[in-house]
Design an enzyme around this catalytic site. Sequence first.
Site, PDB file in Angstrom:
ATOM      1  N   GLU A 142       0.785  -1.003   0.020  1.00 33.70           N
ATOM      2  CA  GLU A 142       0.069   0.010  -0.207  1.00 33.70           C
ATOM      3  C   GLU A 142       0.953   1.217   0.239  1.00 33.70           C
ATOM      4  O   GLU A 142       0.570   2.362  -0.743  1.00 33.70           O
ATOM      5  CB  GLU A 142      -0.890   0.021   1.235  1.00 33.70           C
ATOM      6  CG  GLU A 142      -1.994  -0.961   0.908  1.00 33.70           C
ATOM      7  CD  GLU A 142      -1.776  -2.369   1.171  1.00 33.70           C
ATOM      8  OE1 GLU A 142      -2.681  -3.085   0.507  1.00 33.70           O
ATOM      9  OE2 GLU A 142      -0.804  -2.474   1.811  1.00 33.70           O
ATOM     10  N   HIS A 196     -11.688  -6.362   7.787  1.00 31.17           N
ATOM     11  CA  HIS A 196     -12.461  -5.778   6.439  1.00 31.17           C
ATOM     12  C   HIS A 196     -13.765  -5.081   6.640  1.00 31.17           C
ATOM     13  O   HIS A 196     -14.852  -5.024   5.688  1.00 31.17           O
ATOM     14  CB  HIS A 196     -12.793  -7.199   5.710  1.00 31.17           C
ATOM     15  CG  HIS A 196     -11.581  -8.070   5.044  1.00 31.17           C
ATOM     16  ND1 HIS A 196     -10.966  -8.872   5.807  1.00 31.17           N
ATOM     17  CD2 HIS A 196     -11.076  -7.935   3.924  1.00 31.17           C
ATOM     18  CE1 HIS A 196     -10.044  -9.623   5.301  1.00 31.17           C
ATOM     19  NE2 HIS A 196     -10.026  -8.968   4.096  1.00 31.17           N
TER      20      HIS A 196
END
Length: 344
Positions: free
Chosen positions: A78, A148
């Site tokens: 990321e 998530h």
Amino acid sequence: MHLSDMFFFLAFICECLGPTQKMNLFQSVTSALDNTLASDPTAVIFGEDVAFGGVFRCTVGLRDKYGKDRVFNTPLCEQGIVGFGIGVAVAGATAIAEIQFADYIYPAFDQIVNEAAKYRYRSGNLFDCGNLTIRAPWGCVGHGSLYHSQSPEAFFAHCPGIKVVIPRGPVQAKGLLLSCISDKNPCIFFEPKILYRAAVEQVPVEPYTIPLSQAEVLQEGSDVTLVAWGTQIHVMREVANMAQEKLGVSCEVIDLQTILPWDTETVCKSVVKTGRLLISHEAPITGGFAAEISSTVQEECFLNLEAPISRVCGYDTPFPHIFEPFYIPDKWKCLEAIKRMINY
């Protein structure tokens, strides 16, 4: 944006923007990305798995249409994704980076808050990365658990130099995303993942924009102001109906839409009218963005308040799996908060 303005906007869409198509939220995101790639030859889309459509299919078909040099996969890194995006934007191209889940944006936190947000300031406006937009699926999904289902908007609301935007449905998703992409500041665009397929609307095929930093009054009322964004807006609309039917309480519902910079004027104007404010979000209550709204309203509207401001939010725990129904700020918790404010 008030109710009358919303109707005008929808009429404008129908009359001026040509044909519409039935789209769910992920399809409206795809449409916005398609419009951008078609109109801006410098635009590139990149992230983990975006080349074959991404986990939620938001980029499906775009590599085949525009080529592997414009829609491509990145390593599972990321900080590398955002760092690359900063470089692309500084070079003058339009960079659209996807973080596969908002929960995974934290490794890129340094690149976002120490590089992207400060690039213009530290160079005295000689250079900037305003052409950078970071997309990420956001919020609970029913079974996402710890890694998530998070809602990290408050972390970035503390950082001047970026904009943070969260839509509630397909029409808003396309218009707000196109506004983020064209905005000359780096933007983070959080997409409510549980709505990707649940929310369906008639969305214009041609590009259009919705102004950033403008809240939208979805329902006018006189007794309580309800403020939320993203998925929680749909909870608040149901709560407003329940409050009217069960309690005879008239609720004004406001979709904040842009978290940073947020529309203080619309919220405060509503609270002056109603005298009561309920803010709700899925993120943990401590340090959540509801606290910032509450503080501002208390400063600006203190003499108009008829009851303490109420926050109905997630708990200060990691997001649970099987206990998710107890964690999320559902309609019953919000309705109880309205009862307390009315009876205060």
